[in-house]
Design a protein around this motif. Structure first.
Motif, PDB file in Angstrom:
ATOM      1  N   VAL A 241      -1.141  30.672 -36.054  1.00  0.00           N
ATOM      2  CA  VAL A 241      -2.347  30.381 -35.277  1.00  0.00           C
ATOM      3  C   VAL A 241      -3.299  29.618 -36.190  1.00  0.00           C
ATOM      4  O   VAL A 241      -3.861  30.164 -37.138  1.00  0.00           O
ATOM      5  CB  VAL A 241      -3.018  31.684 -34.780  1.00  0.00           C
ATOM      6  CG1 VAL A 241      -4.234  31.364 -33.934  1.00  0.00           C
ATOM      7  CG2 VAL A 241      -2.027  32.540 -34.005  1.00  0.00           C
ATOM      8  N   HIS A 242      -3.433  28.317 -35.908  1.00  0.00           N
ATOM      9  CA  HIS A 242      -4.332  27.460 -36.687  1.00  0.00           C
ATOM     10  C   HIS A 242      -4.655  26.236 -35.846  1.00  0.00           C
ATOM     11  O   HIS A 242      -3.890  25.275 -35.833  1.00  0.00           O
ATOM     12  CB  HIS A 242      -3.694  27.055 -38.010  1.00  0.00           C
ATOM     13  CG  HIS A 242      -4.658  26.404 -38.950  1.00  0.00           C
ATOM     14  ND1 HIS A 242      -4.938  25.069 -38.917  1.00  0.00           N
ATOM     15  CD2 HIS A 242      -5.443  26.930 -39.923  1.00  0.00           C
ATOM     16  CE1 HIS A 242      -5.824  24.782 -39.833  1.00  0.00           C
ATOM     17  NE2 HIS A 242      -6.159  25.901 -40.466  1.00  0.00           N
ATOM     18  N   GLY A 243      -5.737  26.312 -35.082  1.00  0.00           N
ATOM     19  CA  GLY A 243      -6.098  25.212 -34.188  1.00  0.00           C
ATOM     20  C   GLY A 243      -5.185  25.136 -32.978  1.00  0.00           C
ATOM     21  O   GLY A 243      -5.209  24.179 -32.219  1.00  0.00           O
ATOM     22  N   GLY A 244      -4.362  26.106 -32.787  1.00  0.00           N
ATOM     23  CA  GLY A 244      -3.387  26.171 -31.707  1.00  0.00           C
ATOM     24  C   GLY A 244      -2.283  27.132 -32.114  1.00  0.00           C
ATOM     25  O   GLY A 244      -2.385  27.813 -33.143  1.00  0.00           O
TER      26      GLY A 244
ATOM     27  N   ASP B 197       0.465  34.927 -36.804  1.00  0.00           N
ATOM     28  CA  ASP B 197      -0.046  34.789 -38.168  1.00  0.00           C
ATOM     29  C   ASP B 197      -1.276  33.886 -38.113  1.00  0.00           C
ATOM     30  O   ASP B 197      -1.164  32.664 -38.132  1.00  0.00           O
ATOM     31  CB  ASP B 197       1.042  34.195 -39.065  1.00  0.00           C
ATOM     32  CG  ASP B 197       0.624  34.100 -40.516  1.00  0.00           C
ATOM     33  OD1 ASP B 197      -0.462  34.604 -40.874  1.00  0.00           O
ATOM     34  OD2 ASP B 197       1.392  33.508 -41.292  1.00  0.00           O
ATOM     35  N   ARG B 198      -2.450  34.501 -38.026  1.00  0.00           N
ATOM     36  CA  ARG B 198      -3.693  33.734 -37.866  1.00  0.00           C
ATOM     37  C   ARG B 198      -4.179  33.227 -39.220  1.00  0.00           C
ATOM     38  O   ARG B 198      -4.541  34.007 -40.093  1.00  0.00           O
ATOM     39  CB  ARG B 198      -4.764  34.611 -37.216  1.00  0.00           C
ATOM     40  CG  ARG B 198      -6.041  33.848 -36.940  1.00  0.00           C
ATOM     41  CD  ARG B 198      -6.978  34.674 -36.089  1.00  0.00           C
ATOM     42  NE  ARG B 198      -8.249  34.000 -35.938  1.00  0.00           N
ATOM     43  CZ  ARG B 198      -9.422  34.588 -36.053  1.00  0.00           C
ATOM     44  NH1 ARG B 198      -9.490  35.890 -36.273  1.00  0.00           N
ATOM     45  NH2 ARG B 198     -10.529  33.905 -35.929  1.00  0.00           N
ATOM     46  N   GLN B 199      -4.195  31.904 -39.376  1.00  0.00           N
ATOM     47  CA  GLN B 199      -4.544  31.262 -40.633  1.00  0.00           C
ATOM     48  C   GLN B 199      -5.887  30.540 -40.570  1.00  0.00           C
ATOM     49  O   GLN B 199      -6.037  29.448 -41.105  1.00  0.00           O
ATOM     50  CB  GLN B 199      -3.434  30.267 -41.013  1.00  0.00           C
ATOM     51  CG  GLN B 199      -2.118  30.920 -41.309  1.00  0.00           C
ATOM     52  CD  GLN B 199      -2.232  31.839 -42.508  1.00  0.00           C
ATOM     53  OE1 GLN B 199      -2.695  31.441 -43.574  1.00  0.00           O
ATOM     54  NE2 GLN B 199      -1.836  33.086 -42.333  1.00  0.00           N
ATOM     55  N   GLU B 200      -6.863  31.147 -39.899  1.00  0.00           N
ATOM     56  CA  GLU B 200      -8.183  30.535 -39.778  1.00  0.00           C
ATOM     57  C   GLU B 200      -9.209  31.580 -39.360  1.00  0.00           C
ATOM     58  O   GLU B 200      -8.847  32.710 -39.025  1.00  0.00           O
ATOM     59  CB  GLU B 200      -8.160  29.395 -38.762  1.00  0.00           C
ATOM     60  CG  GLU B 200      -7.836  29.838 -37.347  1.00  0.00           C
ATOM     61  CD  GLU B 200      -7.787  28.686 -36.365  1.00  0.00           C
ATOM     62  OE1 GLU B 200      -8.110  27.552 -36.735  1.00  0.00           O
ATOM     63  OE2 GLU B 200      -7.420  28.927 -35.217  1.00  0.00           O
TER      64      GLU B 200
END
Length: 129
Positions: A51-54, A73-76
């Motif tokens: 999950v990073h901008g989408g 996996d949220r990377q932001e």
């Protein structure tokens, strides 16, 4: 009442329509790569979704009637991506930044099951075959 329509007016309208079209294409029509759930050592099939901008991948292919684990996996820290919603399964889950969150679902029948962020701006789908 309109008195005149200048070239500048026409250019501004054309630019606005182009931007609107590009935004709608990006969020709703652009093709996204897909992934197939893989079974690790006889367990539940699993797919990692960044999950990073989408959502990457935004399309997940699974077998209908079998459970699958989606690992987000949220990377932001963007507030739009802090929640994932799988409405067809009654799931609404907070995604902590820079960590993984596993969600297990079972699509009972073939079909397309959408997942979105809390504001429905980010979109993905589970395709059960």
């Amino acid at each position: 009442m309109f008195t005149s329509f200048s070239f500048v007016d026409a250019a501004a309208i054309a630019i606005a329509l182009t931007v609107i079209t590009a935004i709608n294409w990006y969020f709703f029509l652009a093709d996204r790569p897909s992934a197939v759930a893989t079974r690790a050592s006889g367990g539940v099939p699993e797919v990692a979704i960044t999950v990073h901008g989408g959502y990457q991948p935004s399309i997940v292919r699974v077998t209908a009637g079998e459970p699958v684990r989606l690992v987000f996996d949220r990377q932001e820290t963007n507030s739009c991506s802090e929640e994932v919603v799988l409405a067809d399964f009654g799931v609404r889950r907070f995604l902590p930044p820079f960590s993984k969150t596993a969600i297990e679902i079972t699509p009972q029948s073939p079909g397309v099951y959408e997942f979105t962020c809390g504001m429905s701006m980010l979109r993905g789908k589970v395709v059960a075959e």
